[in-house]
Design a protein around this motif. Structure first.
Motif, PDB file in Angstrom:
ATOM      1  N   UNK A  84       0.314  -7.821  -2.769  1.00  0.00           N
ATOM      2  CA  UNK A  84       0.683  -5.876  -2.072  1.00  0.00           C
ATOM      3  C   UNK A  84       0.347  -4.692  -3.114  1.00  0.00           C
ATOM      4  N   UNK A  85       0.059  -4.134  -3.049  1.00  0.00           N
ATOM      5  CA  UNK A  85       0.006  -2.824  -3.744  1.00  0.00           C
ATOM      6  C   UNK A  85      -0.810  -3.317  -4.768  1.00  0.00           C
ATOM      7  N   UNK A  86      -1.871  -3.915  -4.283  1.00  0.00           N
ATOM      8  CA  UNK A  86      -2.999  -4.204  -5.444  1.00  0.00           C
ATOM      9  C   UNK A  86      -4.757  -2.981  -4.980  1.00  0.00           C
ATOM     10  N   UNK A  87      -5.423  -2.539  -5.588  1.00  0.00           N
ATOM     11  CA  UNK A  87      -6.504  -2.066  -5.116  1.00  0.00           C
ATOM     12  C   UNK A  87      -7.275  -3.092  -4.158  1.00  0.00           C
ATOM     13  N   UNK A  88      -7.302  -4.828  -4.651  1.00  0.00           N
ATOM     14  CA  UNK A  88      -7.806  -5.478  -3.955  1.00  0.00           C
ATOM     15  C   UNK A  88      -6.820  -5.347  -2.413  1.00  0.00           C
ATOM     16  N   UNK A  89      -6.073  -4.894  -1.981  1.00  0.00           N
ATOM     17  CA  UNK A  89      -5.483  -5.371  -1.463  1.00  0.00           C
ATOM     18  C   UNK A  89      -5.407  -4.208  -0.644  1.00  0.00           C
ATOM     19  N   UNK A 100      -4.252   4.216   7.964  1.00  0.00           N
ATOM     20  CA  UNK A 100      -4.021   4.814   7.382  1.00  0.00           C
ATOM     21  C   UNK A 100      -2.818   3.662   6.142  1.00  0.00           C
ATOM     22  N   UNK A 101      -3.017   3.910   4.849  1.00  0.00           N
ATOM     23  CA  UNK A 101      -2.285   2.804   3.668  1.00  0.00           C
ATOM     24  C   UNK A 101      -0.952   3.238   3.027  1.00  0.00           C
ATOM     25  N   UNK A 102      -0.621   2.739   2.621  1.00  0.00           N
ATOM     26  CA  UNK A 102       0.531   2.534   2.075  1.00  0.00           C
ATOM     27  C   UNK A 102       1.566   2.241   0.427  1.00  0.00           C
ATOM     28  N   UNK A 103       1.624   3.504   0.029  1.00  0.00           N
ATOM     29  CA  UNK A 103       2.006   3.349  -1.351  1.00  0.00           C
ATOM     30  C   UNK A 103       3.352   3.431  -1.439  1.00  0.00           C
ATOM     31  N   UNK A 104       3.825   2.187  -1.796  1.00  0.00           N
ATOM     32  CA  UNK A 104       5.431   1.907  -1.562  1.00  0.00           C
ATOM     33  C   UNK A 104       5.617   2.537  -3.337  1.00  0.00           C
ATOM     34  N   UNK A 113       4.208   7.698 -11.398  1.00  0.00           N
ATOM     35  CA  UNK A 113       4.950   6.887 -11.009  1.00  0.00           C
ATOM     36  C   UNK A 113       3.629   6.167 -10.733  1.00  0.00           C
ATOM     37  N   UNK A 114       4.481   4.815  -9.766  1.00  0.00           N
ATOM     38  CA  UNK A 114       3.399   3.695  -9.165  1.00  0.00           C
ATOM     39  C   UNK A 114       4.054   3.042  -8.476  1.00  0.00           C
ATOM     40  N   UNK A 115       3.134   2.505  -7.592  1.00  0.00           N
ATOM     41  CA  UNK A 115       2.870   1.483  -5.846  1.00  0.00           C
ATOM     42  C   UNK A 115       3.830   0.245  -6.582  1.00  0.00           C
ATOM     43  N   UNK A 218     -11.375   6.467   2.695  1.00  0.00           N
ATOM     44  CA  UNK A 218     -11.723   7.255   3.884  1.00  0.00           C
ATOM     45  C   UNK A 218     -10.475   7.139   4.795  1.00  0.00           C
ATOM     46  N   UNK A 219      -9.622   6.770   4.489  1.00  0.00           N
ATOM     47  CA  UNK A 219      -7.834   6.318   5.034  1.00  0.00           C
ATOM     48  C   UNK A 219      -7.263   7.695   4.402  1.00  0.00           C
ATOM     49  N   UNK A 220      -6.064   7.606   5.562  1.00  0.00           N
ATOM     50  CA  UNK A 220      -4.657   8.526   5.029  1.00  0.00           C
ATOM     51  C   UNK A 220      -3.340   8.086   4.441  1.00  0.00           C
ATOM     52  N   UNK A 221      -2.760   8.992   4.213  1.00  0.00           N
ATOM     53  CA  UNK A 221      -1.914   8.265   3.006  1.00  0.00           C
ATOM     54  C   UNK A 221      -0.614   8.219   3.783  1.00  0.00           C
ATOM     55  N   UNK A 222       0.342   7.209   3.428  1.00  0.00           N
ATOM     56  CA  UNK A 222       2.106   7.053   3.824  1.00  0.00           C
ATOM     57  C   UNK A 222       2.784   6.459   2.671  1.00  0.00           C
ATOM     58  N   UNK A 223       3.533   7.378   1.752  1.00  0.00           N
ATOM     59  CA  UNK A 223       4.111   6.708   0.518  1.00  0.00           C
ATOM     60  C   UNK A 223       4.971   6.913   0.846  1.00  0.00           C
ATOM     61  N   UNK A 224       6.250   5.673   0.751  1.00  0.00           N
ATOM     62  CA  UNK A 224       7.056   5.684   0.490  1.00  0.00           C
ATOM     63  C   UNK A 224       8.197   5.997  -0.660  1.00  0.00           C
ATOM     64  N   UNK A 225       9.471   6.720  -0.594  1.00  0.00           N
ATOM     65  CA  UNK A 225      10.246   6.873  -1.956  1.00  0.00           C
ATOM     66  C   UNK A 225      11.163   6.037  -2.068  1.00  0.00           C
ATOM     67  N   UNK A 226      10.645   5.074  -3.356  1.00  0.00           N
ATOM     68  CA  UNK A 226      11.490   4.104  -2.891  1.00  0.00           C
ATOM     69  C   UNK A 226      12.664   3.832  -2.987  1.00  0.00           C
ATOM     70  N   UNK A 227      13.998   4.189  -3.049  1.00  0.00           N
ATOM     71  CA  UNK A 227      15.237   4.022  -3.033  1.00  0.00           C
ATOM     72  C   UNK A 227      15.681   3.479  -5.146  1.00  0.00           C
ATOM     73  N   UNK A 228      16.151   4.979  -6.065  1.00  0.00           N
ATOM     74  CA  UNK A 228      16.390   3.811  -7.193  1.00  0.00           C
ATOM     75  C   UNK A 228      17.081   2.609  -7.654  1.00  0.00           C
ATOM     76  N   UNK A 229      16.567   1.750  -7.933  1.00  0.00           N
ATOM     77  CA  UNK A 229      18.138   1.046  -9.456  1.00  0.00           C
ATOM     78  C   UNK A 229      18.262   0.947  -9.957  1.00  0.00           C
ATOM     79  N   UNK A 230      18.268   2.200 -10.815  1.00  0.00           N
ATOM     80  CA  UNK A 230      18.603   2.698 -11.755  1.00  0.00           C
ATOM     81  C   UNK A 230      19.102   4.002 -11.197  1.00  0.00           C
TER      82      UNK A 230
END
Length: 416
Positions: A84-89, A100-104, A113-115, A218-230
């Motif tokens: 998950x969350x890799x170029x290949x995926x 639409x593709x998701x980057x958490x 910021x990272x996925x 050619x995809x749209x974006x659905x980023x999820x802002x993850x709840x911080x663990x810190x």
């Protein structure tokens, strides 16, 4: 907000006819996209369906055309078989027609910021424990002890390391062996219905890099802002609002129109922040509804949802995203929309849902994602039975999926 095209079937009797017209319409309107490759899985699932008009309708679409659709949302890419969350995926998901593709989104020690699905999942989703960075983990690896019943454990967070250090890691299938006595055993925990066949080159990504990649695909974006663990503010100066704004800023800097972005969060305050402070992006902000965690809620009682759904609408929330099981129930042996789904639609809320193909085989009820329809789930072919209700009766805008080909096939066939 962009309107997703939805066709309602006029009952089971006319299903095959409607699908035939939809297939003809889209064959004329869109060329068969040679870059979209569905592979055998959708056809395999159709073959496993119970005999009937719905199965016959889907079989009519076997020759295509197949093309990218916003109804098919790559959940972390295509993590049924790719890290998950890799170029290949992500590339695999786009090739299977995910529109639409998701980057958490989470952040590193130096606030880049990272996925990643969680700020603290590096020990299960990367090779960090097999590298020199293992000594920077919040909780170093400790082996299982069969004598005491202690399970193996580790906790490695993006906030433990810098972006430069993050870039040295490789993605792997999200899994861990809790009975492991060595790091090698701990990293070797992939579920039997997944595979490590494509896990040798998991290329990690920053959020900015995901934007560039998704644009190229050619995809749209659905980023999820993850709840911080810190604890926030992080190191005293990086607030939750800074974090939420940084995500939006990276789309603006890349020249991405707000209409192509569906920013998500389980934290309602993040969604309300975007609505208030960046309304162009707030218009399509998605509230990931986790109220299924509240034990005191009676999910089948309309009174549980009617006022709360309207309260969300009154705060200008436009889209909610619960797990699939919240949207369906069983009546007279058939899958039907749930009370939750009906109350959400009554309040004028649009719905996206998660996550199809994350349960393995469905021969034993389907697990967590199928819990409200487990009594009628006994075959992987039931994937399409549930998807059909979500699309046609609930009327969801799109479906997150761990294997986008499955949803793409259905959406293309139904003219979604």
């Amino acid at each position: 907000m962009e309107v997703f095209v939805k066709h309602s079937l006029l009952g089971a009797v006319s299903a095959a006819l409607v699908v035939s017209f939809a297939a003809v319409e889209f064959a004329i309107a869109a060329e068969n996209d040679p870059s979209v490759q569905l592979g055998p899985r959708p056809f395999y699932l159709v073959d496993l369906m119970e005999e009937g008009e719905m199965k016959e309708a889907l079989k009519q679409c076997a020759a295509g055309p197949f093309f990218k659709t916003d109804f098919s949302i790559g959940h972390r890419g295509a993590p049924m078989q790719f890290p998950e969350h890799t170029v290949e995926s992500y590339t695999a998901a786009a090739r299977m027609g995910a529109g639409i593709l998701e980057c958490d989104v989470t952040f590193t020690k130096d606030r880049e910021l990272v996925c990643r699905h969680s700020q603290c999942d590096l020990h299960t989703t990367t090779n960090i424990l097999a590298t020199d960075l293992a000594n920077k983990c919040s909780v170093p690896f400790s082996a299982a002890d069969t004598a005491t019943g202690k399970k193996a454990e580790a906790k490695c967070c993006t906030s433990d390391i810098t972006l430069a250090e993050f870039r040295t890691l490789k993605g792997k299938m999200d899994a861990a062996n809790a009975d492991a006595t060595t790091v090698e055993e701990y990293l070797d925990g992939t579920a039997g219905w997944r595979t490590d066949l494509y896990a040798s080159t998991g290329t990690l990504m920053t959020h900015k890099e995901s934007i560039d990649l998704f644009k190229s695909l050619g995809a749209k974006f659905t980023p999820e802002l993850k709840t911080p663990s810190v604890e926030m503010p992080f190191e005293g100066g990086y607030t939750q609002q800074d974090y939420a704004q940084q995500l939006i800023d990276e789309y603006r800097q890349a020249g991405v129109p707000a209409s192509d972005v569906y920013a998500q969060s389980f934290n309602l305050e993040d969604v309300l922040y975007w609505i208030a402070n960046d309304p162009d992006f707030g218009e399509q902000a998605v509230y990931l509804d986790d109220r299924y965690n509240i034990d005191s809620f009676d999910h089948t009682d309309p009174a549980t949802w009617d006022q709360s759904m309207q309260a969300l609408a009154d705060q200008d929330v436009k889209i909610i995203a619960p797990p699939m099981w919240m949207l369906v129930a069983v009546e007279d042996g058939k899958i039907v929309p749930s009370v939750y789904a009906k109350e959400a639609k009554a309040a004028g809320l649009d719905i996206i849902t998660w996550t199809l193909e994350r349960s393995g085989t469905l021969t034993d009820g389907g697990g967590w994602y199928y819990q409200t329809v487990a009594e009628v789930t006994d075959s992987s072919g039931d994937t399409y039975a549930k998807l059909h209700v979500l699309a046609q009766d609930v009327g969801v805008l799109g479906v997150f999926t761990d294997w986008p080909a499955t949803v793409t096939y259905y959406a293309n066939c139904m003219g979604l």
